[in-house]
Design a protein around this motif. Structure first.
Motif, mmCIF file in Angstrom:
data_model
loop_
_atom_site.group_PDB
_atom_site.id
_atom_site.type_symbol
_atom_site.label_atom_id
_atom_site.label_comp_id
_atom_site.label_asym_id
_atom_site.label_seq_id
_atom_site.Cartn_x
_atom_site.Cartn_y
_atom_site.Cartn_z
ATOM 1 N N VAL A 178 0.833 -1.198 0.000
ATOM 2 C CA VAL A 178 0.000 0.000 0.000
ATOM 3 C C VAL A 178 0.872 1.255 0.000
ATOM 4 N N PRO B 267 2.909 1.825 -4.032
ATOM 5 C CA PRO B 267 2.204 1.283 -5.186
ATOM 6 C C PRO B 267 2.750 1.750 -6.528
ATOM 7 N N THR C 56 7.383 -4.096 -9.235
ATOM 8 C CA THR C 56 6.098 -4.419 -8.628
ATOM 9 C C THR C 56 5.752 -5.880 -8.859
ATOM 10 N N TRP D 81 -1.142 1.119 -11.324
ATOM 11 C CA TRP D 81 -1.316 1.810 -10.048
ATOM 12 C C TRP D 81 -2.110 1.030 -9.008
ATOM 13 N N ALA D 82 -3.105 0.289 -9.428
ATOM 14 C CA ALA D 82 -4.040 -0.298 -8.467
ATOM 15 C C ALA D 82 -3.539 -1.591 -7.833
ATOM 16 N N VAL E 118 -1.807 -1.252 -4.347
ATOM 17 C CA VAL E 118 -2.756 -0.771 -3.348
ATOM 18 C C VAL E 118 -3.812 -1.832 -3.063
ATOM 19 N N LEU F 51 -4.268 -3.979 0.332
ATOM 20 C CA LEU F 51 -5.473 -3.952 1.165
ATOM 21 C C LEU F 51 -5.980 -5.360 1.447
#
Length: 181
Positions: free
Chosen positions: A24, A27, A34, A143-144, A147, A151
């Protein structure tokens, strides 16, 4: 009689929580990095899930092993070719859509033991985030993923830690299904 703390559950929860927090907080890493981080986290989370289930060998241990094996397979696929940064969106979204229902089933096994609502929330969150990733692919790949996957791990980590602090096996050991009165 006071409930005992299941340190294996607390430890697994803390590891998942820390992995999720790391994802998180960072990101925007480059796609290849990543992919490598998420692949490594998936393998680590999967191994911890499988080992924890094998140690506890309770009633729902098979579901925990299955969640862990799905995570290990997804992580292995990511690490096999981390340069395919956009493919991570489909893989992680697919993983989350497959793992979410398994987490919902685990929540049913855990009910009414402490932490079951967190696992239930985690199952729904996992499915929803996976669908968002898949629906927005390829834009979400950049990007997501960190994150959303972070989560997912955060809520799973909290569920396991709360479960363990409540003195209950996260992997459904039958003797732990009864709470002290």
């Amino acid at each position: 009689m006071e409930p005992r703390v299941r340190w294996s559950c607390v430890a697994v929860g803390i590891v998942l929580l820390l992995c999720g927090l790391g994802l998180v907080l960072v990101p925007a890493l480059a796609p290849t990095l990543t992919t490598m981080v998420v692949g490594g986290v998936l393998i680590l989370a999967g191994v911890v899930e499988v080992v924890g289930a094998a140690v506890e060998r309770g009633r729902a241990w098979g579901l925990s092993v299955l969640v862990g094996l799905v995570a290990i397979a997804a992580g292995g696929l990511l690490l096999a070719d981390p340069s395919r940064g956009l493919g991570i969106g489909v893989l992680i979204g697919g993983y989350m859509v497959l793992a979410g229902p398994l987490k919902l089933a685990l929540a049913v096994f855990w009910r009414p033991i402490p932490g079951w609502r967190w696992m239930l929330a985690n199952g729904f969150l996992t499915i929803a985030l996976g669908l968002i990733i898949l629906a927005g692919w390829p834009e979400t790949a950049r990007w997501a993923l960190g994150v959303f996957f972070g989560l997912d791990l955060l809520t799973a980590g909290v569920a396991l830690a709360v479960h363990g602090i409540g003195g209950v096996s996260a992997f459904g050991a039958p003797e732990d299904r009864m709470l002290p009165s």
